[in-house]
Enzyme design. Structure first.
Site, PDB file in Angstrom:
ATOM      1  N   ASP A  16     -37.442  27.772 -11.781  1.00  0.00           N
ATOM      2  CA  ASP A  16     -38.683  26.688 -10.876  1.00  0.00           C
ATOM      3  C   ASP A  16     -38.156  27.729  -9.586  1.00  0.00           C
ATOM      4  OD1 ASP A  16     -35.730  26.478 -10.435  1.00  0.00           O
ATOM      5  OD2 ASP A  16     -36.069  24.111  -9.576  1.00  0.00           O
ATOM      6  N   GLU A  17     -38.158  29.160  -9.659  1.00  0.00           N
ATOM      7  CA  GLU A  17     -37.852  29.325  -8.208  1.00  0.00           C
ATOM      8  C   GLU A  17     -37.590  30.568  -8.727  1.00  0.00           C
ATOM      9  OE1 GLU A  17     -33.390  29.262  -6.597  1.00  0.00           O
ATOM     10  OE2 GLU A  17     -33.129  27.839  -8.491  1.00  0.00           O
ATOM     11  N   MET A  58     -39.600  24.936  -5.997  1.00  0.00           N
ATOM     12  CA  MET A  58     -40.753  23.679  -6.629  1.00  0.00           C
ATOM     13  C   MET A  58     -39.477  22.696  -6.357  1.00  0.00           C
ATOM     14  SD  MET A  58     -42.971  26.055  -7.060  1.00  0.00           S
ATOM     15  CE  MET A  58     -44.192  24.521  -7.952  1.00  0.00           C
ATOM     16  N   ARG A 115     -35.734   9.456  -4.665  1.00  0.00           N
ATOM     17  CA  ARG A 115     -34.160  10.062  -3.695  1.00  0.00           C
ATOM     18  C   ARG A 115     -33.465   9.364  -2.731  1.00  0.00           C
ATOM     19  NH1 ARG A 115     -34.109  16.611  -4.004  1.00  0.00           N
ATOM     20  NH2 ARG A 115     -35.032  16.289  -5.927  1.00  0.00           N
TER      21      ARG A 115
END
Length: 638
Positions: free
Chosen positions: A120-121, A19, A60
Site C-alpha cells: 500500500d505504499e 494508502m 482510531r
DNA sequence: ACGGGTGTCACT
DNA sequence: TAGTGACAC
C-alpha cells in the site's frame, strides 16, 4: 575517509504515497455500508475476536489500535465493525488487497518512475514531470489546480486556520521562489492530481509526502493523515529533523529497532538533530561505513536513495502460524498444510508468469519449531531452499523435501518430540522473461530473438503448439489425461516446417549463452529433435531430461476441477492460456542420461553440461529438482 | 500461548 | 550461494 556512495545531487522531486488504512478501505469498497463507520479488518475471528490488522480512522478515535484483539477493540469501541480477512485453504487470503494495490500502482506509475514499496505504499520520482510542468505550464498560468493541491500542508508555512489555504495558494504560485521550491510546488500539484485520480478510479483515499528525497517524503506522508498531502520545502528540513525522535525515522535502516536504541543509549542521540553532533567518521566507527554515512546524511536531510523502477514485488510468500497447542506434530499434518500453502504460492507465481512474464527461480521454506526438552531445545529450525520448479505438485513435492531436510538438520539424529509453530514458503529470485527467450525449442533452433525484433511478438507460441495441425489444448489435455503418458506432449511433430525459418541476426545479450547462440544462428535452424533424436516420443525425452514437462499439462489436470475461490475464473483461464504459450520445463538432474548429451553438437553439450553442473554442485537437497527456466531466463544482473 | 501474513534488506 | 536476522506495515 571512505565514502559509501556517490550522491547524485540535482534536486529531485520525490513523493511517497501511502494508502490510508488500506485493508479497511478495500473492505469498505466491497461493502459500502461500512463507509464512515468505525471499522477494522481482523483475521481469525474465532480466538478472542481475532487480531486487527487495519483500523479505520473513525475507530482510531476510540483508541482502537492495530494488533489489538477484536474483543479488546469492542471494549473501547462497542460499535466497531469487524470485517474478516477472506480465508482460503485454511489461511488468510490477502489477494484482494494485493490486486487493489495493483490498481493504485497502475495509476500512480503514470507520471514518473514508480517504486512499489509495499502493498500500500509507493515512491514516485516526479522530477522530470515537475520540470516540464515548470517550463511549460507553471502553476501561475494554470487555469485550474485541484482543490487537493490547495489543501496541501506546507511545512514551515505558518498558517493560521482562516488564511491557510490562501497561504498555500501563494506558496504554490510564488514567482520568486527557489527553483527547488518551485519544483516542489509542481510536484504537489502533480501528486494532487494523481490522488484525485486514484480516488475517482478506485474509490481509495491516500496520503502523500512531497520532498526532495525518499526519506523526507516518507516522513511527510505520515504527518497529515488521512487523505492529505504534505510538502517539505528544503528550508523546513532542519527544523523538521532537529526535533524528530530518532525512533520515528523510518526508512530502510529502520531506527525503530536496535539501531535506534543504540543511538539513544550509546550516543545519547534522541533526535535526528542530535546526530549533527557526530562526525561522519565517528558514526562510521560505531555503525560501519554504510550505516554510519547513512546516519550522517539523514541528519542533514540528504539521503540520495534513488526511486527504483519497480511496480511488482520481488518475492511471493505465504505462510501460517500454529501457535502453542496448535503446533503441528506429525509429518502428515505438516504435509497437508504445506500442500495448502504451496497451492496458493503456485497460483500466485503462475499468475505472475501469466500477467507479467516473470519467472521465480528459488523456492524457500521457513519453519519455526520447538523441541521438547532436548538438550538444546532452542535450536533454530533452519531455512532451506532449492530451485523452483513450476507446477503445484512439484512445488508441493519440493517443499516437503525441503521440510524433511530441515527437520533432519533440526533434530540432528536425536529422537525427540517436536512441534512446528509456523510454516512459510516463498518464491524469490524473480526475473523477467525477455520476449524471445522463453522457449527452449526456439533456443535449440537458434531462434532466440532479441526483444528488439519486430516481427516476433511478445507472446511466444511454441511452434509445436501453434503450427501443429492438432493444435488445441484439448488435444494436449486429453492426451495427458489418458494413460498414454508416452505420447502426449504438445511438442510432438515439430519437424519439417521450420526449415524456412529466418535465423535471428541479433543475439540476446541478456542470455549468458551468447557464445553458443552465435554459432547456432549461422547454421541451419535447430530442432530439439535433432539433438534428441526420436524425442517426439516422450520416452526419449525422458532419457534426455527425465520427466521433462510443460507445467500447464499438469495444471490442467490438477487445477481444473477445483475452482479457486472467487473472482479467479478469468485469471485462471488466462493463466492456462499463457501457460501454454510459455514453456516452463522441469527435469530432475538425477534423471539425465549422460550418454544422450554426447549426441549433442559440441557447443550445445557445453551448454547442457553447464546447466547440469550448476545444478549438481548444489547441496544434496537442491539438486533434486531443477528447471530449465532456471537457465533460460537470464538471472537478473547484479 | 500469538499482532498474522508478507515483504525487504544487510550480513555472513 | 544459502541461510540468518532484523524490521515494517
Amino acid at each position: 575517509m571512505p565514502v559509501a556512495r556517490p550522491e547524485p545531487q540535482e534536486p529531485r522531486v520525490i513523493a511517497h504515497v501511502d494508502m490510508d488504512c488500506f485493508y479497511v478501505q478495500v473492505e469498505q469498497r466491497k461493502n459500502p455500508e461500512l463507509r464512515g463507520l468505525p471499522t477494522a479488518v481482523v483475521q481469525y475471528n474465532n480466538w478472542k475476536g481475532g487480531g486487527l490488522i487495519a483500523v479505520s480512522y473513525e475507530a482510531r478515535k476510540f483508541g482502537v489500535k492495530r494488533s489489538m484483539r477484536g474483543d479488546e477493540a469492542k471494549k473501547v469501541c462497542p460499535d466497531i465493525q469487524l470485517v474478516q480477512v477472506p480465508v482460503a485453504r485454511g489461511k488468510a487470503d490477502l489477494n484482494s488487497y494485493r490486486s487493489a494495490g495493483s490498481e493504485v500502482v497502475a495509476i500512480l506509475s503514470t507520471k514518473g518512475r514508480c517504486e512499489r514499496a509495499s502493498i500500500d505504499e509507493v515512491y514516485l520520482d516526479l522530477t522530470d514531470a515537475a520540470k516540464s510542468m515548470l517550463s511549460e505550464t507553471p502553476p501561475e498560468v494554470l487555469e485550474s489546480i485541484p482543490e487537493e493541491a490547495l489543501k496541501s500542508k506546507v511545512l514551515g508555512l505558518n498558517s493560521e486556520d482562516d488564511d491557510r489555504e490562501k497561504n498555500v495558494r501563494e506558496w504554490l504560485f510564488r514567482r520568486h521562489a527557489d527553483y527547488q521550491d518551485k519544483l516542489l510546488a509542481c510536484g504537489a500539484i502533480i501528486v494532487a492530481r494523481l490522488r484525485v485520480k486514484v480516488l475517482e478510479e478506485t474509490k481509495f483515499t491516500c496520503s502523500a509526502g512531497i520532498a526532495h528525497n525518499k526519506m523526507l517524503a516518507k516522513l511527510a506522508s505520515a504527518m497529515h493523515k488521512p487523505a492529505q498531502q504534505t510538502v517539505v520545502p528544503s528550508s523546513s528540513v532542519m527544523d523538521l529533523l532537529s526535533s524528530l525522535p530518532v525512533k520515528k525515522m523510518i526508512i530502510r535502516k529502520q531506527l525503530g529497532g536496535k539501531l535506534g536504541c543504540s543511538l539513544q543509549i550509546d550516543l545519547g542521540v534522541n533526535t535526528i538533530g542530535d546526530l549533527l553532533n557526530f562526525s561522519e567518521a565517528k558514526l562510521q566507527e560505531c555503525y560501519g561505513i554504510n550505516t554510519g554515512t547513512w546516519l550522517w546524511k539523514i541528519a542533514r536531510g540528504t539521503s540520495g536513495e534513488e526511486v527504483e523502477d519497480r511496480l511488482l514485488p520481488k518475492s511471493h510468500g505465504c505462510g501460517k502460524t500454529f501457535p502453542g497447542p496448535k503446533a503441528l506434530k506429525t509429518t502428515a499434518s505438516v504435509r497437508s498444510w504445506l500442500n495448502q500453502l504451496c497451492e496458493e504460492l503456485s497460483e500466485r507465481i503462475q499468475f505472475d508468469l501469466d500477467q507479467n512474464k516473470r519467472v521465480a527461480h528459488t523456492l524457500t521454506l521457513h519453519t519455526n519449531a520447538y523441541k521438547e526438552n532436548g538438550v538444546d531445545s532452542q535450536r533454530k529450525f533452519p531455512s532451506k531452499s532449492c530451485p523452483l520448479r513450476y507446477g503445484t505438485a512439484k512445488i508441493q513435492d519440493d517443499a516437503m523435501k525441503l521440510f524433511d531436510s530441515a527437520l533432519h538438520d533440526f533434530l540432528s539424529s536425536q529422537n525427540i518430540r517436536w512441534g512446528i509453530t509456523s510454516l512459510s514458503i516463498s518464491a524469490s529470485k524473480i526475473s523477467e522473461i525477455p520476449s524471445g527467450t522463453c522457449s527452449i525449442l526456439k533456443f535449440f533452433r537458434g531462434e532466440n530473438s532479441s526483444s528488439m525484433s519486430s516481427d516476433n511478438s511478445d507472446v511466444l507460441i511454441p511452434e509445436s503448439i501453434s503450427k501443429s495441425p492438432k493444435n488445441e489444448n484439448e488435444g494436449c489435455m486429453a492426451a495427458t489425461q489418458s494413460d498414454n503418458v508416452d505420447q502426449p506432449a504438445c511438442q510432438e511433430k515439430e519437424n519439417e516446417n521450420h526449415s524456412n525459418q529466418t535465423v535471428q541476426d541479433k543475439a540476446n545479450p541478456a542470455q549468458g549463452i551468447g557464445a553458443s547462440q552465435k554459432k547456432l544462428k549461422e547454421k541451419e535452424p535447430y530442432s530439439i529433435l535433432k539433438f534428441f533424436p526420436g524425442s517426439e516420443s516422450s520416452s526419449t525425452r525422458k532419457r534426455a531430461f527425465g520427466d521433462l514437462n510443460q507445467d500447464h499439462l499438469e495444471r490442467n489436470q490438477t487445477e481444473q476441477q477445483e475452482g479457486p475461490s472467487e473472482g479467479c475464473d478469468d485469471a485462471t483461464a488466462r493463466s492456462n492460456q499463457t501457460a501454454q504459450q510459455h514453456e516452463i520445463w522441469n527435469f530432475n538432474v538425477e534423471d539425465v542420461d549422460p550418454s544422450v548429451i554426447d549426441e549433442l553438437p559440441l557447443e550445445i553439450q557445453r551448454e547442457v553440461r553447464g546447466w547440469l553442473h550448476s545444478a549438481t554442485k548444489r547441496t544434496n537437497m537442491t539438486k533434486r529438482g531443477s528447471s530449465i527456466a532456471h537457465y533460460f531466463s537470464p538471472v537478473k544482473k547484479t
